[in-house]
Design a protein around this motif. Structure first.
Motif, short mmCIF file in Angstrom:
data_model
loop_
_atom_site.label_atom_id
_atom_site.label_comp_id
_atom_site.label_asym_id
_atom_site.label_seq_id
_atom_site.Cartn_x
_atom_site.Cartn_y
_atom_site.Cartn_z
N ARG A 1 72.28 61.35 26.58
CA ARG A 1 71.27 61.31 25.51
C ARG A 1 71.91 61.15 24.14
N LYS B 1 63.43 62.13 31.81
CA LYS B 1 64.71 61.82 31.17
C LYS B 1 65.24 62.96 30.29
N ARG B 2 64.58 64.12 30.36
CA ARG B 2 65.00 65.24 29.54
C ARG B 2 65.64 66.35 30.37
#
Length: 576
Positions: free
Chosen positions: A540, A561-562
């Motif tokens: 990220r 996606k976290r």
């Protein structure tokens, strides 16, 4: 029978001496003319006892202070009983004066209490220009010392409080930046004067005889402490090497080879088998080699150990004359504090890691940045260091490598420049300084990323290239970790033409745009053992790509996606 020293007073004495070193450094930063000192801290302050052994090297960078005693003992050798209150000495030559390389000038001031010389306060600082065949104190085309700048034996710059104006004028005539050197020398004098006053006050407080006993005591304590640390390492012979891929003119391997022998509390560091000295300006002087060895040992062993010259009494060094670790008088050595110091430190680290793998450090990448020299609008020369393009450091067990940091020989003591400040000080414009993607050496603890760097030089200039870390991997991996990526550098002209920058050499240009990818540091441990959450964070943050996250680290992100898809990640890692 030697005096029994109070351990509390002994500790306080070392702390007082270290604090005085720091005070000297603060004075230098606040008063120096050149940004290389006021911004980058490319100087070091240290204190020696009356016999010339360094009792405190708490300020600055270790490649400077580790060989500080060589210069101090040269002063005592050449002037001996002539030293007087109010004297100040200057030196730089690696062979005649115990220096490390010519740009690092040492100012040393004897400390007198009641007419007795009790020590010397010293400042070793890298000058912005010292003459020679190229501006900026680095001549990458040099093949001998006389092409690199003025050689200074031990000189008496101030005699009993009176400055030798003839010598001062001579120094200013032999630099392209006298407006900087004049102010910088005065800052060095001021820093050593503050140190002299503080050391004299400490000696008066303890009494001369008592103080000198405690000065000897801090050295003896360091000796005992380091011996105990070495004694805990397994006895044996450990061999390692590190290489450069060039001699500054041609591409060819030049290798530093070390055989490290541990026998009880004694260590022998033998460089027999190291390659012969080269034509280029990377040959190491003997003092610089000792300093690089001490830097490697101090950073590998317990960080709580005392940092003074007594710490290395138990280390014997064999450095054959005529090799790249002990160049003959007259050899070109200007770059030696960085390279071959880097290779010496790496070789010693690798040997130590064979003795104690858990404490090993992955390789720091070799930096690629050089300097640009031009003229300001007022006609004064400027010397601009591309330090914002610094490379990544190697990882250790428990910590990732620093993403950007100065040369390994500084161990972080060289301060990264503030690009906004530099745009005010120099005719440059920064476009980019951000961490690289997929350059950090993979590992349980990854290496430093290096950076993407772009800057305009807005005047005609001569560029001194010293891109040791270009085009080959220099930050080695350790214990299952992988090497960091190599560096790259291009020059882009107003015409639109782009060309690859040379590894070493000089080049004159009109306005030019530097595009640099500095190399990455090595990783430590297997990348499949890295915490998946740290892998996700690196992705990220742009340190790694999604492909590397999946294919190298085996981490699969969840749909948002976290977060990490732990089940998919476990399956992926088992299959790798």
């Amino acid at each position: 029978m030697s005096q029994i020293l109070d351990p509390v007073v002994l500790a306080l004495t070392q702390n007082r001496l270290d604090h005085i070193s720091h005070q000297m450094g603060w004075v230098m930063v606040r008063t120096a003319r050149s940004p290389i000192f006021s911004q980058a801290h490319d100087f070091s302050c240290f204190i020696a006892g009356p016999s010339g052994e360094v009792v405190s090297q708490a300020d600055g960078i270790p490649i400077h202070t580790g060989s500080g005693g060589f210069g101090v003992r040269a002063i005592l050798r050449d002037f001996g009983d002539e030293l007087a209150e109010g004297d100040v000495y200057l030196l730089n030559d690696p062979w005649a004066a115990g220096g490390n390389h010519l740009p690092d000038w040492v100012i040393a001031r004897p400390v007198f209490v009641k007419d007795e010389m009790v020590g010397l306060t010293c400042n070793r600082a890298h000058q912005s220009d010292i003459g020679g065949g190229a501006a900026g104190a680095y001549n990458p085309t040099a093949t001998e010392a006389w092409q690199e700048g003025v050689r200074l034996p031990v000189l008496k710059l101030i005699e009993r409080g009176k400055t030798r104006e003839d010598l001062w004028k001579l120094l200013l005539l032999n630099t392209r930046t006298p407006h900087l050197l004049d102010g910088d020398l005065r800052a060095m004098l001021g820093s050593t004067r503050i140190g002299m006053e503080r050391v004299a006050a400490l000696v008066e407080e303890l009494g001369i005889e008592e103080a000198l006993q405690y000065f000897k005591g801090v050295l003896d304590h360091a000796d005992r402490s380091v011996r105990a640390e070495i004694d805990r390492l397994p006895d044996g012979v450990y061999e390692a090497e590190d290489r450069s891929d060039n001699d500054c003119f041609d591409i060819r391997d030049v290798t530093v080879r070390v055989k490290l022998t541990i026998d009880g509390d004694q260590m022998n560091v033998d460089f027999s088998g190291t390659d012969e000295q080269i034509r280029g300006f990377k040959n190491s002087s003997l003092g610089n080699t000792y300093s690089a060895i001490y830097t490697a040992l101090a950073s590998f062993l317990d960080p709580g150990l005392p940092h003074n010259e007594g710490a290395f009494r138990c280390v014997d060094v064999i450095a054959p004359e005529g090799t790249v670790v002990n160049a003959l008088e007259g050899a070109s050595t200007t770059m030696c504090t960085v390279f071959f110091a880097h290779e010496i430190i790496h070789a010693v680290w690798k040997a130590l890691a064979l003795a104690d793998p858990d404490r090993g450090c992955a390789g720091w990448a070799k930096n690629v940045f050089g300097i640009s020299v031009g003229k300001e609008e007022n006609g004064n020369p400027y010397v601009f260091y591309h330090g914002a393009a610094a490379a990544g450091a190697g990882a250790v067990d428990g910590r990732d490598g620093f993403n950007q940091i100065g040369h390994v020989c500084t161990l972080g003591g060289l301060t990264m420049p503030n690009v906004e400040v530099y745009e005010q000080l120099y005719p440059v414009r920064f476009y980019r300084q951000e961490f690289r993607t997929d350059a950090a050496g993979p590992g349980k603890y990854r290496g430093g990323s290096g950076c993407d760097y772009e800057v305009d030089i807005l005047t005609p200039a001569v560029h001194s290239f010293r891109g040791e870390g270009l085009n080959y991997e220099t930050g080695y991996g350790l214990n299952g970790g992988s090497a960091g990526a190599a560096g790259k550098m291009h020059l882009r002209y107003r015409s639109g033409k782009t060309e690859e920058a040379p590894k070493f050499g000089l080049r004159q240009t009109e306005e030019v745009h530097f595009v640099t990818q500095s190399p990455g540091g090595g990783g430590y441990g297997s990348p499949l053992d890295r915490d998946p959450e740290l892998v996700l964070r690196d992705w990220r943050d742009g340190i790694i790509s999604e492909n590397s996250m999946r294919k190298i680290y085996g981490v699969i992100p969840a749909e948002d996606k976290r977060t990490v898809d732990l089940q998919a990640t476990r399956t992926q890692r088992r299959s790798m």
